[in-house]
Design a protein around this motif. Structure first.
Motif, short mmCIF file in Angstrom:
data_model
loop_
_atom_site.label_atom_id
_atom_site.label_comp_id
_atom_site.label_asym_id
_atom_site.label_seq_id
_atom_site.Cartn_x
_atom_site.Cartn_y
_atom_site.Cartn_z
N ARG A 144 -22.70 13.96 -32.86
CA ARG A 144 -23.01 12.53 -32.73
C ARG A 144 -21.88 11.75 -32.06
O ARG A 144 -22.11 10.78 -31.35
CB ARG A 144 -23.42 11.91 -34.06
CG ARG A 144 -22.34 11.91 -35.11
CD ARG A 144 -22.91 11.52 -36.47
NE ARG A 144 -21.90 11.63 -37.49
CZ ARG A 144 -21.45 10.63 -38.21
NH1 ARG A 144 -21.92 9.41 -38.04
NH2 ARG A 144 -20.53 10.82 -39.11
N GLY A 145 -20.65 12.16 -32.26
CA GLY A 145 -19.52 11.49 -31.61
C GLY A 145 -19.54 11.71 -30.11
O GLY A 145 -19.29 10.78 -29.33
N VAL A 146 -19.86 12.91 -29.69
CA VAL A 146 -19.93 13.22 -28.26
C VAL A 146 -21.13 12.51 -27.63
O VAL A 146 -21.03 12.00 -26.51
CB VAL A 146 -19.97 14.75 -28.03
CG1 VAL A 146 -20.18 15.08 -26.56
CG2 VAL A 146 -18.70 15.39 -28.56
N LEU A 147 -22.25 12.46 -28.34
CA LEU A 147 -23.41 11.72 -27.83
C LEU A 147 -23.10 10.23 -27.67
O LEU A 147 -23.49 9.62 -26.68
CB LEU A 147 -24.62 11.91 -28.75
CG LEU A 147 -25.30 13.27 -28.70
CD1 LEU A 147 -26.41 13.34 -29.73
CD2 LEU A 147 -25.84 13.56 -27.32
N ALA A 148 -22.42 9.66 -28.64
CA ALA A 148 -22.02 8.25 -28.55
C ALA A 148 -21.13 8.02 -27.35
O ALA A 148 -21.32 7.07 -26.59
CB ALA A 148 -21.32 7.81 -29.84
N LEU A 149 -20.16 8.91 -27.14
CA LEU A 149 -19.28 8.82 -25.97
C LEU A 149 -20.10 8.89 -24.68
O LEU A 149 -19.87 8.13 -23.74
CB LEU A 149 -18.23 9.93 -26.01
CG LEU A 149 -17.32 10.05 -24.79
CD1 LEU A 149 -16.47 8.79 -24.61
CD2 LEU A 149 -16.43 11.29 -24.93
N GLY A 150 -21.07 9.79 -24.64
CA GLY A 150 -21.93 9.92 -23.47
C GLY A 150 -22.73 8.65 -23.19
O GLY A 150 -22.84 8.22 -22.03
N LEU A 151 -23.27 8.04 -24.23
CA LEU A 151 -24.02 6.79 -24.05
C LEU A 151 -23.12 5.68 -23.52
O LEU A 151 -23.52 4.92 -22.62
CB LEU A 151 -24.66 6.36 -25.38
CG LEU A 151 -25.82 7.21 -25.87
CD1 LEU A 151 -26.23 6.77 -27.27
CD2 LEU A 151 -26.99 7.15 -24.91
N ILE A 152 -21.92 5.60 -24.04
CA ILE A 152 -20.98 4.57 -23.58
C ILE A 152 -20.58 4.84 -22.13
O ILE A 152 -20.49 3.91 -21.32
CB ILE A 152 -19.73 4.52 -24.50
CG1 ILE A 152 -20.14 4.09 -25.91
CG2 ILE A 152 -18.66 3.60 -23.93
CD1 ILE A 152 -20.86 2.75 -26.00
N PHE A 153 -20.35 6.10 -21.79
CA PHE A 153 -20.00 6.44 -20.41
C PHE A 153 -21.13 6.03 -19.46
O PHE A 153 -20.87 5.41 -18.42
CB PHE A 153 -19.69 7.93 -20.27
CG PHE A 153 -19.34 8.29 -18.85
CD1 PHE A 153 -18.06 8.10 -18.37
CD2 PHE A 153 -20.30 8.80 -17.98
CE1 PHE A 153 -17.73 8.39 -17.06
CE2 PHE A 153 -19.99 9.10 -16.67
CZ PHE A 153 -18.70 8.90 -16.20
N ILE A 154 -22.37 6.36 -19.78
CA ILE A 154 -23.50 6.00 -18.93
C ILE A 154 -23.57 4.48 -18.76
O ILE A 154 -23.75 3.97 -17.66
CB ILE A 154 -24.82 6.55 -19.52
CG1 ILE A 154 -24.85 8.07 -19.38
CG2 ILE A 154 -26.04 5.92 -18.84
CD1 ILE A 154 -25.92 8.74 -20.21
N SER A 155 -23.43 3.76 -19.86
CA SER A 155 -23.48 2.31 -19.82
C SER A 155 -22.38 1.72 -18.94
O SER A 155 -22.64 0.87 -18.08
CB SER A 155 -23.35 1.77 -21.25
OG SER A 155 -23.24 0.38 -21.25
#
Length: 190
Positions: A144-155
């Motif tokens: 979940r931490g890596v997914l959150a980082l991915g969402l922030i990166f995309i944004s």
């Protein structure tokens, strides 16, 4: 140590957000503002990332799989990276001064800032924010931490691309020269 484990990351992020809120008051008047749809999409991505990090009981077991072993080292390395990233972002915000905006904008008397952290990365606030999420993901050690980082990166990548177009339109050759000299997010790399 239990108190530190429970409160260090929330304290870092709440302190960062409180600073951001206080500093958002004294900015230049906006001349041009990004469309509401892109602001809303970014808010949804940020909210989704926050939910992934804050709610440890989302009914999807794979979110809690460990990517690497959890230890005191991962906790403190993650905390150091988070703190350094947030501080870098604050430095960039302070250096940007009244030109700052939460959204992509063109301000009245907008200035092209190329010194301080802006000599290292064209978007150092995003660099610091991504480092903060990276550190949090390292300390969390879960998918979940890596997914959150991915969402922030995309944004932030979508915001960066819009901002780049607007800065090129506003500053022309000056911005083009600056962008050839300074990386967007990671000094000397990206």
């Amino acid at each position: 140590m239990r108190l530190l484990d429970a409160y260090l990351f929330p304290a870092l992020w709440v302190g960062y957000l409180a600073y951001w809120q206080v500093m958002s008051a004294n900015v230049k008047v906006t001349q041009r503002l990004e469309p509401a749809a892109s602001r809303i999409l970014r808010m949804v991505l940020f909210l989704s990332a926050t939910i992934l990090l804050l709610y440890p009981r989302i009914p999807l077991a794979l979110l809690y799989w460990s990517i690497w072993p959890s230890s005191r080292w991962t906790f403190f390395i993650g905390a150091a990276i988070t703190a350094a990233g947030l501080l870098f972002s604050v430095w960039a915000r302070r250096h940007l001064g009244r030109n700052w905006s939460r959204s992509v904008t063109i301000k009245e008397d907008h200035e092209l800032i190329v010194t301080g952290p802006y000599a290292l990365a064209r978007h150092p606030i995003y660099t610091g924010l991504l480092a903060g999420f990276l550190g949090t993901a390292i300390a969390l050690t879960q998918v979940r931490g890596v997914l959150a980082l991915g969402l922030i990166f995309i944004s932030l990548w979508a915001k960066l691309r819009l901002e780049e177009r607007w800065m090129r339109g506003q500053f022309g050759v000056s911005y083009e020269t600056y962008s050839r000299r300074v990386a967007a997010l990671v000094p000397f790399i990206l």
